[in-house]
Design a protein around this motif. Structure first.
Motif, PDB file in Angstrom:
ATOM      1  N   LYS A  23      21.990  24.055 -16.386  1.00 26.33           N
ATOM      2  CA  LYS A  23      22.299  24.360 -14.985  1.00 26.33           C
ATOM      3  C   LYS A  23      23.152  23.266 -14.336  1.00 26.33           C
ATOM      4  N   VAL A  25      24.063  20.925 -11.244  1.00 30.66           N
ATOM      5  CA  VAL A  25      23.288  20.299 -10.176  1.00 30.66           C
ATOM      6  C   VAL A  25      24.151  19.255  -9.479  1.00 30.66           C
ATOM      7  N   LYS A  32      19.667  21.664  -6.913  1.00 35.81           N
ATOM      8  CA  LYS A  32      20.170  22.834  -7.636  1.00 35.81           C
ATOM      9  C   LYS A  32      20.295  23.967  -6.642  1.00 35.81           C
TER      10      LYS A  32
END
Length: 334
Positions: free
Chosen positions: A143, A145, A86
């Motif tokens: 998120k 990644v 990430k």
């Protein structure tokens, strides 16, 4: 989730694992009839078809896995090394080596397994993915990644053949016939135990319904708070918060707490009736009872069990079990 299960041990047997753990005085009780309670016996039967289904399940869960020199397809097992990044930094829990992944199993987030369809041995890939918005880790939820993946091998699965060699490999039996007999005996024993538990549950609930209990709200609240604290402690021991832990059971936290309140009310009533019968019959908790209970729940010893759930919970469980067994032993089949 063994620790979660242990937290729940302060209750009745089997489906009634909710006997009260409160240290406060029990609610006033006017006992109904608890000797000679009638019940309807649950038929105990295991069919050949049920046995074959269990055996087929063993076969299906142990296919023959063979490495192949071709592109991976849905249903194949790929052995992979991977690193999850990430913002260019490896994140916790996102790295593994020599991991066997069945494509199509849904074990990873959306896009991971699909991204490996068509991959070949020795290939290196970078998968640009996004974690679900509701993912349990706040740091990763929603998120973007990147997973850097190396494919070590591609393996295909074919159904195993049910024969003596297979049985010897995956069981302690020597032949299919021997395993079939053992399986049927085990299933019959389990069915018999389930029927006995159902009888105990049914007759005890009849006694509960036939008794009058004046619910003390302070007892209910004490039980609720104690159990909530136990669940919070269990969640912490498993590296979770309570909200995340209950989500694994398909519940949100408010719904869980509401269910726990309902359970507290029922547990208070059941515990009060059980205590009244235990007093009437002179049942006592012996050290041998505690030792047997610790072994049943696989604690190291009685001290470890008491430390985990409390002395009162242990004694209430034992007394309730003695009461339920007494009622069942004196019950009459309808």
């Amino acid at each position: 989730m063994k620790k979660v299960i242990k937290v729940c041990m302060c209750g009745l047997m089997a489906t009634l694992l909710i006997a009260g753990c409160s240290k406060k005085a029990a609610s006033p009780v006017k006992l109904g009839n608890y000797k000679g309670v009638t019940y309807t016996a649950v038929p105990v039967e295991v069919t050949d078809e049920q046995v074959e289904q269990q055996i087929q399940g063993l076969v299906d869960s142990n296919p023959v896995v063979t490495e192949v020199e071709r592109a991976a397809k849905d249903g194949d097992t790929v052995n992979i090394d991977y690193v999850g990044l990430k913002d260019g930094v490896a994140f916790e829990g996102g790295t593994a080596d020599a991991f066997d992944l069945v494509l199509g199993s849904g074990s990873f987030i959306d896009g991971f397994e699909a991204g490996l369809i068509g991959a070949t041995k020795g290939q290196e890939l970078s998968l640009n993915l996004t974690f679900p918005a509701e993912y349990q880790s706040e740091d990763l939820a929603g998120k973007a990644v990147v997973f850097d993946v190396t494919v070590n091998s591609v393996k295909e699965s074919t159904p195993s053949e049910l024969n003596d060699a297979f049985i010897q490999k995956y069981t302690e039996a020597k032949t299919v016939a021997e395993y079939r007999e053992t399986m049927k005996a085990d299933m019959l024993a389990q069915a018999t135990a389930n029927a006995a538990d159902q009888k105990k549950s049914d007759v005890f609930m009849k006694v509960i319904e036939d008794s009058e209990v004046t619910i003390d709200q302070t007892v209910v609240d004490a039980y609720y708070n104690e159990q909530l604290a136990n669940y919070e402690k269990s969640a912490e021991q498993n590296g979770l918060d309570l909200e995340t832990m209950v989500s694994y059971y398909g519940m949100d936290l408010p719904a869980f707490k509401e269910q726990l309140k309902t359970m507290a009310e029922e547990a208070t009533k059941q515990n009060a009736v059980a205590k009244a019968i235990a007093d009437a019959e002179g049942f006592k908790v012996e050290e041998a009872d505690k030792t047997a209970l610790a072994e049943q729940f696989q604690y190291a010893d009685v001290a470890a069990m008491v430390e985990q759930v409390g002395q009162t919970a242990v004694e209430n469980y034992i007394l309730t079990e003695k009461v339920v067994n007494f009622i069942a032993d004196n019950a009459v089949e309808a």
